[in-house]
Design an enzyme around this catalytic site. Sequence first.
Site, mmCIF file in Angstrom:
data_model
loop_
_atom_site.group_PDB
_atom_site.id
_atom_site.type_symbol
_atom_site.label_atom_id
_atom_site.label_comp_id
_atom_site.label_asym_id
_atom_site.label_seq_id
_atom_site.Cartn_x
_atom_site.Cartn_y
_atom_site.Cartn_z
ATOM 1 N N ASN A 7 -0.858 5.540 -8.860
ATOM 2 C CA ASN A 7 0.639 5.438 -9.093
ATOM 3 C C ASN A 7 0.891 6.316 -10.336
ATOM 4 O OD1 ASN A 7 3.113 4.628 -9.540
ATOM 5 N ND2 ASN A 7 2.574 2.468 -9.699
ATOM 6 N N HIS A 179 10.762 -1.460 -4.586
ATOM 7 C CA HIS A 179 9.937 -2.575 -4.558
ATOM 8 C C HIS A 179 9.349 -2.931 -3.182
ATOM 9 C CE1 HIS A 179 11.843 -3.852 -8.457
ATOM 10 N NE2 HIS A 179 10.865 -3.151 -8.806
ATOM 11 N N GLU A 382 0.573 -4.770 -3.985
ATOM 12 C CA GLU A 382 1.145 -3.539 -3.840
ATOM 13 C C GLU A 382 0.168 -2.722 -3.503
ATOM 14 O OE1 GLU A 382 5.163 -2.315 -5.766
ATOM 15 O OE2 GLU A 382 3.854 -3.720 -7.163
#
Length: 397
Positions: A7, A179, A382
């Site tokens: 990320n 999200h 996630e």
Amino acid sequence: MKILVINAGSSSLKYQFMESEGGEVFAKGLCERIGIDGRLTHKVPGRDDVKADIAMPTHGEAIQAVLDILVDPAKGVIASTDEIAAVGHRVLHGGMEFTASCLVDDKCIAAIEKCIPLGPLHNPANLTGIRACQKVMPTTPQVAVFDTAFHMTMPPKAYIYPIPYEYYEKDDVRRYGFHGTSHRYVSARAIDMLGNPEHSRVICCHLGNGSSLSAVVDGKCVDTSMGLGPLAGFLMGTRAGDIDATILEYLMGRYGYDIKEMNNILNKKSGVLGISGVSSDFRDLDEAAANGNERARLALDKFIYEVKKFIGAYSTAMGGVDAIVFTAGIGENSCDLRADICSGLEYMGVKMDEEKNKVRGKETDVSAADSKVKIFVIPTNEELMIAKDTEEIVKAL
């Protein structure tokens, strides 16, 4: 399959090295201050954290630092980078180009670049992370997982904006939502916890410094609070959420702000920080409110009020609700906030068990025995969703 999940931010890079099937995390960490001086924090379960200052002029050096520490004989968890089967990348905005995760190739990169105007703060950083991995790991498959993809099942009546239709046709202006990887994970877990009924209606409350709600029917998103960008919806830590657009014109005219400064105010100086003048951290607000700070109390009350409004609206849109899910930093850890949000929703059949609700960061059913609507606390994951998508795509090659 052993997957490295990346990320990438503008000056930071978070990573997790994990097993996609069982979800075991072998190592995780953060590279920060990229382009300044560079700092790496590396965590392996059962070991002391490693913190090191490492020169990271670009994301390429950051990726190399991650690979070096993963194979380090004393600090690492693998003997060779050959054990990394694939890399999964979080990408913020997929625009209308992506309804699912995809293998990174030239076509994928071109499409992500096309979406930069829609995600100007995040997509360039996400691309930088992808290119850095390609350079350092040229033969390792890369997969892009988009925050917006889960919400692409919304019907037109939910995603269209009431402005001239040409802006949708020519410029892709519509509600996208964010999200999505979190909403996909927790809604799927909620359906499992409901016993996998044929028909399910779930409201997911992803509450953190950035917050959003989604309405999910039978596992598919039908509405979500964020919009073209992540500023929309209800107030957050520093973001204003939905406001009257007249406010922009008024303040810009009164104080001479340009659109860049106005955008900075709405994104960085607003939300609960703007109302309270204390902090964007809800723990600080709780403490200040307990000590009699009326503006901190107002900020909390406004946040609770707005979340309740969205829950009521989404229940109406779906024709009822079977489960309400709380997730992310605030949703998972703030017992009081969950209780305050659910208080007053008894008319919908929502009833919380106060004792069960005394939980932090643990998957739990906190609804009362006679509640018609289930209330779940579900820690989001996630990274696991990114790893699973990456595995599925790589295995299909």
